[in-house]
Design a protein around this motif. Sequence first.
Motif, PDB file in Angstrom:
ATOM      1  N   ALA A  76      -4.824  -8.258  -7.954  1.00 36.55           N
ATOM      2  CA  ALA A  76      -4.064  -7.198  -7.277  1.00 36.55           C
ATOM      3  C   ALA A  76      -4.351  -7.178  -5.778  1.00 36.55           C
ATOM      4  O   ALA A  76      -3.561  -6.649  -4.999  1.00 36.55           O
ATOM      5  CB  ALA A  76      -4.389  -5.852  -7.912  1.00 36.55           C
ATOM      6  N   GLN A  98      13.505  -5.889  -5.400  1.00 37.60           N
ATOM      7  CA  GLN A  98      13.317  -4.703  -6.259  1.00 37.60           C
ATOM      8  C   GLN A  98      12.519  -5.066  -7.512  1.00 37.60           C
ATOM      9  O   GLN A  98      11.629  -4.327  -7.928  1.00 37.60           O
ATOM     10  CB  GLN A  98      14.668  -4.105  -6.647  1.00 37.60           C
ATOM     11  CG  GLN A  98      15.307  -3.329  -5.505  1.00 37.60           C
ATOM     12  CD  GLN A  98      16.744  -2.936  -5.796  1.00 37.60           C
ATOM     13  OE1 GLN A  98      17.390  -3.520  -6.660  1.00 37.60           O
ATOM     14  NE2 GLN A  98      17.242  -1.960  -5.047  1.00 37.60           N
ATOM     15  N   LEU A  99      12.841  -6.223  -8.076  1.00 39.93           N
ATOM     16  CA  LEU A  99      12.130  -6.651  -9.287  1.00 39.93           C
ATOM     17  C   LEU A  99      10.640  -6.818  -9.003  1.00 39.93           C
ATOM     18  O   LEU A  99       9.794  -6.259  -9.710  1.00 39.93           O
ATOM     19  CB  LEU A  99      12.720  -7.979  -9.792  1.00 39.93           C
ATOM     20  CG  LEU A  99      11.887  -8.702 -10.861  1.00 39.93           C
ATOM     21  CD1 LEU A  99      11.908  -7.927 -12.174  1.00 39.93           C
ATOM     22  CD2 LEU A  99      12.393 -10.112 -11.087  1.00 39.93           C
ATOM     23  N   PHE A 100      10.319  -7.588  -7.960  1.00 43.49           N
ATOM     24  CA  PHE A 100       8.907  -7.881  -7.717  1.00 43.49           C
ATOM     25  C   PHE A 100       8.154  -6.656  -7.194  1.00 43.49           C
ATOM     26  O   PHE A 100       6.950  -6.534  -7.423  1.00 43.49           O
ATOM     27  CB  PHE A 100       8.762  -9.091  -6.790  1.00 43.49           C
ATOM     28  CG  PHE A 100       9.085 -10.378  -7.499  1.00 43.49           C
ATOM     29  CD1 PHE A 100       8.233 -10.889  -8.467  1.00 43.49           C
ATOM     30  CD2 PHE A 100      10.260 -11.053  -7.250  1.00 43.49           C
ATOM     31  CE1 PHE A 100       8.528 -12.053  -9.154  1.00 43.49           C
ATOM     32  CE2 PHE A 100      10.576 -12.223  -7.926  1.00 43.49           C
ATOM     33  CZ  PHE A 100       9.706 -12.730  -8.881  1.00 43.49           C
ATOM     34  N   ALA A 102       8.727  -3.670  -8.330  1.00 43.10           N
ATOM     35  CA  ALA A 102       8.427  -2.936  -9.570  1.00 43.10           C
ATOM     36  C   ALA A 102       7.283  -3.603 -10.316  1.00 43.10           C
ATOM     37  O   ALA A 102       6.375  -2.936 -10.828  1.00 43.10           O
ATOM     38  CB  ALA A 102       9.674  -2.873 -10.452  1.00 43.10           C
ATOM     39  N   LEU A 103       7.312  -4.945 -10.366  1.00 43.91           N
ATOM     40  CA  LEU A 103       6.235  -5.663 -11.071  1.00 43.91           C
ATOM     41  C   LEU A 103       4.903  -5.497 -10.366  1.00 43.91           C
ATOM     42  O   LEU A 103       3.852  -5.498 -10.982  1.00 43.91           O
ATOM     43  CB  LEU A 103       6.579  -7.157 -11.188  1.00 43.91           C
ATOM     44  CG  LEU A 103       7.800  -7.506 -12.046  1.00 43.91           C
ATOM     45  CD1 LEU A 103       8.064  -9.008 -12.019  1.00 43.91           C
ATOM     46  CD2 LEU A 103       7.604  -7.040 -13.480  1.00 43.91           C
ATOM     47  N   ARG A 104       4.961  -5.329  -9.038  1.00 42.49           N
ATOM     48  CA  ARG A 104       3.739  -5.140  -8.257  1.00 42.49           C
ATOM     49  C   ARG A 104       3.152  -3.754  -8.519  1.00 42.49           C
ATOM     50  O   ARG A 104       2.003  -3.471  -8.196  1.00 42.49           O
ATOM     51  CB  ARG A 104       4.085  -5.317  -6.785  1.00 42.49           C
ATOM     52  CG  ARG A 104       2.979  -5.133  -5.795  1.00 42.49           C
ATOM     53  CD  ARG A 104       2.443  -6.470  -5.299  1.00 42.49           C
ATOM     54  NE  ARG A 104       1.028  -6.325  -5.008  1.00 42.49           N
ATOM     55  CZ  ARG A 104       0.211  -7.316  -4.705  1.00 42.49           C
ATOM     56  NH1 ARG A 104       0.646  -8.523  -4.653  1.00 42.49           N
ATOM     57  NH2 ARG A 104      -1.057  -7.093  -4.474  1.00 42.49           N
ATOM     58  N   GLY A 105       3.975  -2.891  -9.094  1.00 41.87           N
ATOM     59  CA  GLY A 105       3.477  -1.549  -9.424  1.00 41.87           C
ATOM     60  C   GLY A 105       3.686  -0.552  -8.301  1.00 41.87           C
ATOM     61  O   GLY A 105       3.049   0.517  -8.294  1.00 41.87           O
ATOM     62  N   ILE A 106       4.546  -0.894  -7.345  1.00 38.67           N
ATOM     63  CA  ILE A 106       4.816   0.040  -6.247  1.00 38.67           C
ATOM     64  C   ILE A 106       5.659   1.192  -6.790  1.00 38.67           C
ATOM     65  O   ILE A 106       6.664   0.954  -7.471  1.00 38.67           O
ATOM     66  CB  ILE A 106       5.576  -0.678  -5.101  1.00 38.67           C
ATOM     67  CG1 ILE A 106       4.723  -1.831  -4.577  1.00 38.67           C
ATOM     68  CG2 ILE A 106       5.917   0.287  -3.977  1.00 38.67           C
ATOM     69  CD1 ILE A 106       5.467  -2.786  -3.666  1.00 38.67           C
ATOM     70  N   ARG A 107       5.224   2.386  -6.489  1.00 35.97           N
ATOM     71  CA  ARG A 107       5.945   3.555  -7.039  1.00 35.97           C
ATOM     72  C   ARG A 107       7.385   3.581  -6.542  1.00 35.97           C
ATOM     73  O   ARG A 107       7.674   3.190  -5.417  1.00 35.97           O
ATOM     74  CB  ARG A 107       5.218   4.841  -6.620  1.00 35.97           C
ATOM     75  CG  ARG A 107       4.166   5.207  -7.627  1.00 35.97           C
ATOM     76  CD  ARG A 107       3.713   6.629  -7.384  1.00 35.97           C
ATOM     77  NE  ARG A 107       2.252   6.642  -7.331  1.00 35.97           N
ATOM     78  CZ  ARG A 107       1.549   7.213  -6.387  1.00 35.97           C
ATOM     79  NH1 ARG A 107       2.137   7.831  -5.389  1.00 35.97           N
ATOM     80  NH2 ARG A 107       0.232   7.205  -6.438  1.00 35.97           N
ATOM     81  N   ARG A 111       9.128   2.403  -2.959  1.00 36.31           N
ATOM     82  CA  ARG A 111       9.649   1.038  -3.080  1.00 36.31           C
ATOM     83  C   ARG A 111      10.636   0.685  -1.956  1.00 36.31           C
ATOM     84  O   ARG A 111      10.516  -0.356  -1.317  1.00 36.31           O
ATOM     85  CB  ARG A 111      10.338   0.888  -4.429  1.00 36.31           C
ATOM     86  CG  ARG A 111       9.965  -0.382  -5.139  1.00 36.31           C
ATOM     87  CD  ARG A 111      10.597  -0.457  -6.488  1.00 36.31           C
ATOM     88  NE  ARG A 111       9.796   0.211  -7.501  1.00 36.31           N
ATOM     89  CZ  ARG A 111      10.208   0.468  -8.723  1.00 36.31           C
ATOM     90  NH1 ARG A 111      11.420   0.124  -9.092  1.00 36.31           N
ATOM     91  NH2 ARG A 111       9.417   1.082  -9.585  1.00 36.31           N
TER      92      ARG A 111
ATOM     93  N   GLN B   2       6.034  -0.052 -15.556  1.00 36.75           N
ATOM     94  CA  GLN B   2       7.306  -0.364 -14.887  1.00 36.75           C
ATOM     95  C   GLN B   2       7.731  -1.788 -15.191  1.00 36.75           C
ATOM     96  O   GLN B   2       8.879  -2.157 -14.977  1.00 36.75           O
ATOM     97  CB  GLN B   2       7.139  -0.252 -13.377  1.00 36.75           C
ATOM     98  CG  GLN B   2       6.761   1.114 -12.877  1.00 36.75           C
ATOM     99  CD  GLN B   2       6.530   1.071 -11.368  1.00 36.75           C
ATOM    100  OE1 GLN B   2       7.308   0.504 -10.638  1.00 36.75           O
ATOM    101  NE2 GLN B   2       5.461   1.680 -10.899  1.00 36.75           N
ATOM    102  N   GLN B   3       6.751  -2.587 -15.654  1.00 34.10           N
ATOM    103  CA  GLN B   3       7.021  -4.025 -15.750  1.00 34.10           C
ATOM    104  C   GLN B   3       8.075  -4.361 -16.803  1.00 34.10           C
ATOM    105  O   GLN B   3       8.977  -5.158 -16.538  1.00 34.10           O
ATOM    106  CB  GLN B   3       5.712  -4.761 -16.042  1.00 34.10           C
ATOM    107  CG  GLN B   3       4.753  -4.713 -14.861  1.00 34.10           C
ATOM    108  CD  GLN B   3       3.507  -5.536 -15.090  1.00 34.10           C
ATOM    109  OE1 GLN B   3       3.083  -5.736 -16.218  1.00 34.10           O
ATOM    110  NE2 GLN B   3       2.909  -6.000 -14.010  1.00 34.10           N
ATOM    111  N   LEU B 241       0.980 -11.194 -10.779  1.00 32.37           N
ATOM    112  CA  LEU B 241       1.220  -9.748 -10.757  1.00 32.37           C
ATOM    113  C   LEU B 241       0.767  -9.088 -12.063  1.00 32.37           C
ATOM    114  O   LEU B 241       1.160  -7.967 -12.377  1.00 32.37           O
ATOM    115  CB  LEU B 241       2.719  -9.476 -10.517  1.00 32.37           C
ATOM    116  CG  LEU B 241       3.211  -9.895  -9.126  1.00 32.37           C
ATOM    117  CD1 LEU B 241       4.725  -9.821  -9.033  1.00 32.37           C
ATOM    118  CD2 LEU B 241       2.574  -9.054  -8.035  1.00 32.37           C
TER     119      LEU B 241
END
Lengths: 308, 404
Positions: A76, A98-100, A102-107, A111, B2-3, B241
């Motif tokens: 992380a 947007q996908l990455f 979200a996968l990164r966990g950004i609220r 975002r 979210q994933q 990730l």
Amino acid sequence: MIEVRGVVKHHRGAPLPALDGIDLTVPEGALVGLLGPNGAGKSTLLLTLMGLVERDRGVVEVDGLDLDRYPRAVRARFGLVPQKPAFYPPMTVRENLQLFAALRGIRRSRRGQDIQRVVEVADLSGWMGRRAGTLSGGAQCRLNLAIGLLGRPPILALDEPTAGIDPQSRRFILQAVKEIRDEGTTILFTSHYLEEIASLCTRVAVLDQGRMVASGSIDEVTALQPTVISLRFGVGPGDPRIDEVAEALGGRRVMESGVEIPFRDPGHTLVALGQVLARLELPLCAVRYGSRDLEELFFHLTGRGLHR
Amino acid sequence: MQQLPALIRKEIILLTRDWQGLLLLFVMPVVFILIMSLAMQGAYELGGERSERVAIVDEDDSYASRQLVSGLAGRLQGVEVLVPEASMTPAALREGIRDGHYRIAIYIPDSFEDALLRERSAPASREVAIYHAPELPAPVRELFTASLEGGLVQAVLLAELEGARALWGGFDAQQLLDDLPVTASLEPVYRGGGEAHAVPNAVQQSVPAWLVFAMFFVVVPLSASLLVERGQGAAWRLRHLNVSPGVVLGARFPVYYGVNLLQLVLMLGVGVVLVPWLGGERLDTGDDLLGLWLIGSGTSIAAIGFAMLVASLARTVIQATLIGGVMVLIMAAVGGVMVPKAVMPPGMQELAHVSPMSWALEGFWDMVLRYQDWRAVIPEMGMLAAFGVLCWSGAALLYNRHMG
């Protein structure tokens, strides 16, 4: 800060280890260039630091976190910009970001702001609705970089981010990397372009066949190599005395009537040179003296021949 | 958390932009169903709309020969008997077969009754000739021969009885034969009870068969999606990730499960509406939608698991397409999709049980052929789900190894 001690990695079926006892220290905020020919182990080292490639032996600690105990936390802390475009070509630039994110966990609430930031850094605002697969090579590299910057990672791993792109895009990416470095991000940067490493990096590590052959600041590393004195004689290329000079002083013949002599102890070398020239009565035409540049160092450390 | 939704959304976007994949999943099976349902109409049973035509020439026109002809016509259901008005020679009958007017012809010579009743040394059966087209299926040929021989036996018996009546009188020979309790009762027995066809007609064969085939064909787009991801470096990013292999593979399940259910609805719709509209038989889906959903879900779990395994075994998209496509074709050929199991020899019918497509077909037939309730499909659904889970587990292990 990244601490790597004694890391070894064997790929199945490979005759030589991909990483052979690697030790490396990367201070916080440093921009470290990883140099080495193809297959030297640069990409494997980057992936090993994040636990994406399992090592056989050795210790990796990132900001005090042991990779074996906290692999997710270590990962992380990194932003990754892989060598190949690591996104989905049928999706638009916006959809990929947007996908990455979200996968990164950004609220969700943060975002849009974060995407806006990386879009500005990578100058992608005009391409948001375009499918990633239809972008030019340079724009794809910038998208790759932008995705790696999502979430403001404290460490950024760039694996040959400028490979195969036009000079304008390359210059843009290097400038962006400098700005990211100036913000205090620790950066690991692999490249074949030695001038990139020389102009960007504060520290350099040279790998060859899985071994770390040199590491430290640029000055420290270039100081590792001997200084060189180049001589050109006023005789024909067939004169055997030229070879005698090279042999007597541990040098090598260059061009038609010259020799290149590396040395560490100038006093001893100059006295010996004077004695040999006097004995052979060789007329000296030109003398050049100085340190080798990074490219010379690279060849000095890894050899001039093709590897593996 | 979210994933998973993000990856599901990604998979939907990728799938909806893959036009070739969508054509393969939805248009190809519709075309197959239409072609096979219309072309094979009546081919799976003697007695459907397409009956077998048989020409019978009775040169004798005697009591015995008329008894034989009427007996044959009554015995052979689904046979259209053509009795040429003008007298025809055996050569003319053979010509009729060559010209395709009929595929079987029976010639009764004018000496038939004499041979039958008076000249026992020259058996009448040798006088009667059957001509047939070489492509006439062996079972149909056998049926005609057996029926003819049965008819001859009946004719001889009748003739003997007629002789006895002439001698002693006092009974009706035909009535005596008709009253004999020799009629065998024929009763189909269905698993789980109910009344339905045991052998599928064209639409009952084609719709479930090509539906199952199409459901398994998700192997092509699904494996391509996984392999492109792995080849392009996006898989490294996913691992970086902290997206687990379970989530990477699992996010594909709801998307392709949805695709499979859409295929189910579409293909059944084709069988119910489009095939009869084009002149074919109508598919009766019964009224147990729960059963259809259960067997559809089992098939989907198996198909997606199989696709994941192929994607994990292959190294390139071309490899996956080849391995996956060929394996689906083999499973389809063995499992009764391309050749109905009912017409396979016993050994092949046994072999068909190893194909998951055969399990799926049996499950669908429980619903659209045998009209049973949802409990009947539980065994097939269980086997398909177990197969799918096994494939999934193997795929997850291999995926981990690839990415390690």
